[in-house]
Every structure is written in C-alpha cells, then in structure tokens.
Write a protein that holds these residues in place. Structure first.
Motif, PDB file in Angstrom:
ATOM      1  N   GLY A  29     -13.069  -1.166  -1.417  1.00 30.19           N
ATOM      2  CA  GLY A  29     -12.583  -2.343  -0.713  1.00 30.19           C
ATOM      3  C   GLY A  29     -13.274  -3.594  -1.191  1.00 30.19           C
ATOM      4  N   ASN A  45     -11.623  -2.597   4.462  1.00 26.69           N
ATOM      5  CA  ASN A  45     -10.734  -3.113   3.413  1.00 26.69           C
ATOM      6  C   ASN A  45     -10.261  -4.527   3.745  1.00 26.69           C
ATOM      7  OD1 ASN A  45      -9.761  -2.626   0.872  1.00 26.69           O
ATOM      8  ND2 ASN A  45      -8.191  -1.163   1.479  1.00 26.69           N
ATOM      9  N   GLN A  71      -6.446  -9.070   4.526  1.00 24.05           N
ATOM     10  CA  GLN A  71      -6.398  -7.614   4.652  1.00 24.05           C
ATOM     11  C   GLN A  71      -5.878  -7.003   3.356  1.00 24.05           C
ATOM     12  OE1 GLN A  71      -7.207  -5.458   7.580  1.00 24.05           O
ATOM     13  NE2 GLN A  71      -7.344  -4.238   5.715  1.00 24.05           N
ATOM     14  N   SER A  80      -5.224  -3.227   1.005  1.00 25.33           N
ATOM     15  CA  SER A  80      -4.846  -1.840   1.224  1.00 25.33           C
ATOM     16  C   SER A  80      -5.066  -1.059  -0.065  1.00 25.33           C
ATOM     17  CB  SER A  80      -3.376  -1.727   1.657  1.00 25.33           C
ATOM     18  OG  SER A  80      -2.515  -2.208   0.631  1.00 25.33           O
ATOM     19  N   GLY A  81      -5.215   0.234   0.080  1.00 28.62           N
ATOM     20  CA  GLY A  81      -5.362   1.097  -1.087  1.00 28.62           C
ATOM     21  C   GLY A  81      -6.739   1.018  -1.716  1.00 28.62           C
TER      22      GLY A  81
END
Length: 317
Positions: A230, A202, A223, A225-226
């Motif tokens: 990605g 990700n 970076q 997230s979630g």
C-alpha cells in the motif's frame, strides 16, 4: 444558476530510470538477518533500501533496514557507506540545521553524525514506554518533528501512532493512536494539514491540525486498491500536491492539491517503490527507493506538467 465542474485530469504515465544502485561490494549477498528472518520468511536479502533525503550539497542519503546501514550517493550516483550500527533504520530526514535524524524500528528516533558515522539516541521512548516501531519522519518549518510509530499494527490492530516532538522544550504529543499501520507523512504548504500514508488500510489520510495543535478532524484523502502492500513514503509538490509511493505495485502517484492523480511513475526494476525525495535542478526530478533491487530510481518531470518539489530544509538557508 451556473454549475462549475472540475473533471479529473488523465494522469500522464512516465517511466523512471535507474539513477544508481548498491554496488556488489556493499551488498550482503547470502547473509542472513533478523529482519529478513521475520519479514521475508527466512529468505536472505542483500539489502532493503529506504528513507531518501538530500543534503544542501545535493548528496542523497538513504538507509538499509536489515543491516543497520546508512549510505550516501553523490550527485553523480557514486554510493558509499557512511554508517553501520545495531538497529533497523527505516526513515531518514535532514533537519534545517544539517543534522541527520533516523526513524529506527528498534531504537526510536536516532541522530547520525555523517562525519564519524556515530549513531546515538535522540528520543528512545515516550515517558519510559518503548515505541511500537518507528517508521518515518518529517520536519515542520520551525524544526518540530512529526513521526510515525507503526510497529506491526494493521486492520487487525488499528493502534498505530503519530507523534509530534518539540526537541527544544522536550514536549512529545501523540496526535493519533488509531491508525492501522501509519507510515510516510508530510505537512501541507500551510502546515495545517498532515497527510499520512496508512499502508495496511491502502489509503492516505488527511489529519487537520487545530490552532491548539490537536488533530480535531481526520479523514480519508486517497483510497487505493490492490497490490501487495500500500502507500508508503510521501512527498509534497510545490503546487500543494501529494506524491504517494505505492509499494507492492511498483508505482509512484503524483496528485494535485485535490487528490486527483496527474501523473504516475512506473518502476523499471521491481514492485518495491517505498519512498521518494525531490531533487535536481529546480526540484523537478523525483528520486525513488526501489527496495527489492537495492536501486535508486529517477524521473524528470517535463516542464509542461508543472510538477516540482516543495523546498526541503536541507536546501533552505
């Protein structure tokens, strides 16, 4: 002592529109495929489009992974099939001499003749050792090819590779072999940094190329997230920023040269925003493959944002 601060800009939210989509006649509705059996739990998919790239005439080429097909969309959005072969084409890029190269998960790096539709091997292996599964590719200004060998790597198996291939000399260098799912990649404007989407981490990495050509430093650039996947495809802006397709979120992020998000594009269709290419007048439009719906999305960046695409070889002299 004066301290200078550089606050991160608030990203502008833009909604893409549908530029074109696969017509019904080109969809393989209800047809099973090996790719879907392995990647979609046996659920049939009618297509999975990826790898957008423009030629000098403004035609947009893109691929269909499950059924080994290559399509071409005219500037007006009319889609036609120009090739079908035994393979899984994942990435497509056009060399400065007009040749069309494919990153094929099954077969390695392939060469497409758009007139005949013939697809032939260009680089099938590394010293007789097969690739894990090639994913995406990018050309340097001198025609050197950079490509990712992703396979099924991830955090459980961080052995994905990035290669550099000089077609003229035949030299093939493995730049790194420690990436957990290397995907899209693009050089910076000075061609001293290679940005790399690392899907299953990700993240987007920053690989610094030394004067000798080695990667002597690698670091984390962005970076996320979630999401369900990605970062996937990347593109470079003329201002040195990096565009990141965040597949699994239905978003495409435009960052400045420092990695700060300055715009985010939302998909009107699905979450599968896999890859993108700049095109249109002055390179101020971004075309995005939305793989879940078999669509090509488009967003026009307002002039006041100062966002345009770095020149592509397909548009160079």
């Amino acid at each position: 002592m004066t301290t200078h601060t550089y606050p991160a800009p608030e990203p502008v939210v833009l909604d893409a529109e549908v530029f074109t989509e696969l017509p019904t006649a080109l969809r393989r509705t209800g047809v099973s495929s090996y790719w879907a059996d392995k990647n979609r739990g046996g659920e049939a998919v009618d297509s999975f489009v990826e790898g957008p790239s423009f030629d000098r005439a403004g035609n947009l080429y893109f691929v269909d992974i499950p059924f080994g097909r290559v399509f071409r969309a005219t500037p007006e959005g009319v889609v036609s099939q120009i090739a079908e072969y035994e393979g899984q084409p994942n990435g497509l890029k056009i060399h400065r001499d007009g040749r069309i190269f494919l990153a094929d998960y099954q077969n390695g790096i392939m060469l497409l003749d758009p007139e005949s539709g013939a697809v032939t091997p260009a680089l099938a292996d590394c010293d007789t050792e097969g690739f894990k599964g090639c994913n995406d590719l990018h050309f340097g200004r001198d025609g050197t090819l950079f490509f990712t060998d992703q396979g099924q790597t991830g955090l459980h198996d961080p052995t994905g590779r990035v290669y550099r291939w000089n077609e003229g000399t035949g030299r093939l260098d493995c730049l790194i072999d420690t990436a957990p799912s290397p995907n899209g990649l693009v050089l910076d404007l000075a061609e001293r940094v290679l940005f790399l989407a690392v899907t299953r981490a990700n993240a987007v990495w920053r690989l610094i190329l030394s004067p000798s050509g080695r990667v002597n430093k690698a670091g984390l650039f962005i970076q996320f997230s979630g999401g369900r996947a990605g970062p996937d495809g990347l593109a470079l802006t003329a201002q040195g920023g990096v565009v990141v397709c965040q597949t699994g979120m239905g978003l495409v992020w435009v960052h400045n040269a420092l990695g700060q998000p300055i715009a985010v594009v939302r998909s009107p269709r699905g979450l599968g925003t896999t890859n993108c290419a700049f095109g249109g007048p002055d390179g101020r439009s971004l075309f995005i493959t939305e793989s879940d719906s078999g669509s090509i999305l488009k967003v026009d960046f307002p002039p006041e944002l100062g966002i345009s695409g770095a020149p592509m070889f397909s548009q160079a002299d």
